[in-house]
Write a protein that holds these residues in place. Structure first.
Motif, PDB file in Angstrom:
ATOM      1  N   VAL A  49       0.798  -1.053  -0.047  1.00  0.00           N
ATOM      2  CA  VAL A  49       0.079   0.017  -0.179  1.00  0.00           C
ATOM      3  C   VAL A  49       0.862   1.354  -0.143  1.00  0.00           C
ATOM      4  O   VAL A  49       1.716   1.551   0.876  1.00  0.00           O
ATOM      5  CB  VAL A  49      -0.870  -0.108   1.185  1.00  0.00           C
ATOM      6  CG1 VAL A  49      -1.781   1.346   1.311  1.00  0.00           C
ATOM      7  CG2 VAL A  49      -1.611  -1.326   1.275  1.00  0.00           C
ATOM      8  N   GLY A  50       0.437   2.049  -0.936  1.00  0.00           N
ATOM      9  CA  GLY A  50       1.562   3.339  -1.160  1.00  0.00           C
ATOM     10  C   GLY A  50       1.733   3.800  -2.440  1.00  0.00           C
ATOM     11  O   GLY A  50       2.018   2.769  -3.402  1.00  0.00           O
ATOM     12  N   ALA A  51       1.608   5.264  -2.760  1.00  0.00           N
ATOM     13  CA  ALA A  51       1.864   5.637  -4.251  1.00  0.00           C
ATOM     14  C   ALA A  51       3.382   6.193  -4.090  1.00  0.00           C
ATOM     15  O   ALA A  51       3.621   6.585  -5.173  1.00  0.00           O
ATOM     16  CB  ALA A  51       0.770   6.538  -4.155  1.00  0.00           C
ATOM     17  N   GLY A  52       4.050   6.196  -3.252  1.00  0.00           N
ATOM     18  CA  GLY A  52       5.484   6.729  -2.992  1.00  0.00           C
ATOM     19  C   GLY A  52       6.456   5.885  -3.940  1.00  0.00           C
ATOM     20  O   GLY A  52       5.914   4.802  -4.296  1.00  0.00           O
ATOM     21  N   PRO A  53       7.523   6.515  -4.042  1.00  0.00           N
ATOM     22  CA  PRO A  53       8.460   5.600  -4.792  1.00  0.00           C
ATOM     23  C   PRO A  53       8.747   4.110  -4.415  1.00  0.00           C
ATOM     24  O   PRO A  53       8.650   3.289  -5.138  1.00  0.00           O
ATOM     25  CB  PRO A  53       9.723   6.410  -4.873  1.00  0.00           C
ATOM     26  CG  PRO A  53       9.431   7.615  -4.408  1.00  0.00           C
ATOM     27  CD  PRO A  53       7.961   7.499  -3.713  1.00  0.00           C
ATOM     28  N   ALA A  54       8.688   4.098  -3.125  1.00  0.00           N
ATOM     29  CA  ALA A  54       8.733   2.535  -2.549  1.00  0.00           C
ATOM     30  C   ALA A  54       7.639   1.843  -2.792  1.00  0.00           C
ATOM     31  O   ALA A  54       7.734   0.464  -2.793  1.00  0.00           O
ATOM     32  CB  ALA A  54       8.906   2.834  -0.933  1.00  0.00           C
ATOM     33  N   GLY A  55       6.649   2.243  -2.793  1.00  0.00           N
ATOM     34  CA  GLY A  55       5.178   1.418  -3.022  1.00  0.00           C
ATOM     35  C   GLY A  55       5.357   0.865  -4.395  1.00  0.00           C
ATOM     36  O   GLY A  55       5.408  -0.683  -4.492  1.00  0.00           O
ATOM     37  N   PRO A  56       5.600   1.270  -5.480  1.00  0.00           N
ATOM     38  CA  PRO A  56       5.551   0.566  -6.815  1.00  0.00           C
ATOM     39  C   PRO A  56       6.740  -0.295  -6.909  1.00  0.00           C
ATOM     40  O   PRO A  56       6.657  -1.372  -7.529  1.00  0.00           O
ATOM     41  CB  PRO A  56       5.522   1.603  -7.902  1.00  0.00           C
ATOM     42  CG  PRO A  56       4.987   3.031  -7.209  1.00  0.00           C
ATOM     43  CD  PRO A  56       5.248   2.702  -5.782  1.00  0.00           C
TER      44      PRO A  56
END
Length: 75
Positions: A49-56
């Motif tokens: 869960v997350g849209a920052g660089p680490a999520g994808p």
């Protein structure tokens, strides 16, 4: 695990907004985040869960290693 009072019987577990979800499932994590989860016949190894660089990045890595995914979305 000890700090939040988890044992092996509580796994899998997740922390959402400071709350501990024992026996976490993709659906319970999604609901805790105010998202929806639509199950299908495949099992889930990883939820990112997350849209920052680490999520994808984590999702791509997880998919390449496990070839499993779970999608959580708003609404």
């Amino acid at each position: 695990m000890r700090r939040v009072g988890l044992s092996e019987d509580d796994l899998p577990a997740a922390m959402v907004d400071g709350s501990v979800l024992r026996g976490a499932t993709p659906r319970s994590v999604a609901e805790a985040l105010g998202l929806t989860y639509r199950a299908d016949e495949r099992s889930v190894d990883l939820v990112v869960v997350g849209a920052g660089p680490a999520g994808p990045a984590a999702a791509v890595y997880g998919a390449s290693v496990r070839n499993a995914r779970a999608g959580l979305r708003n609404g």
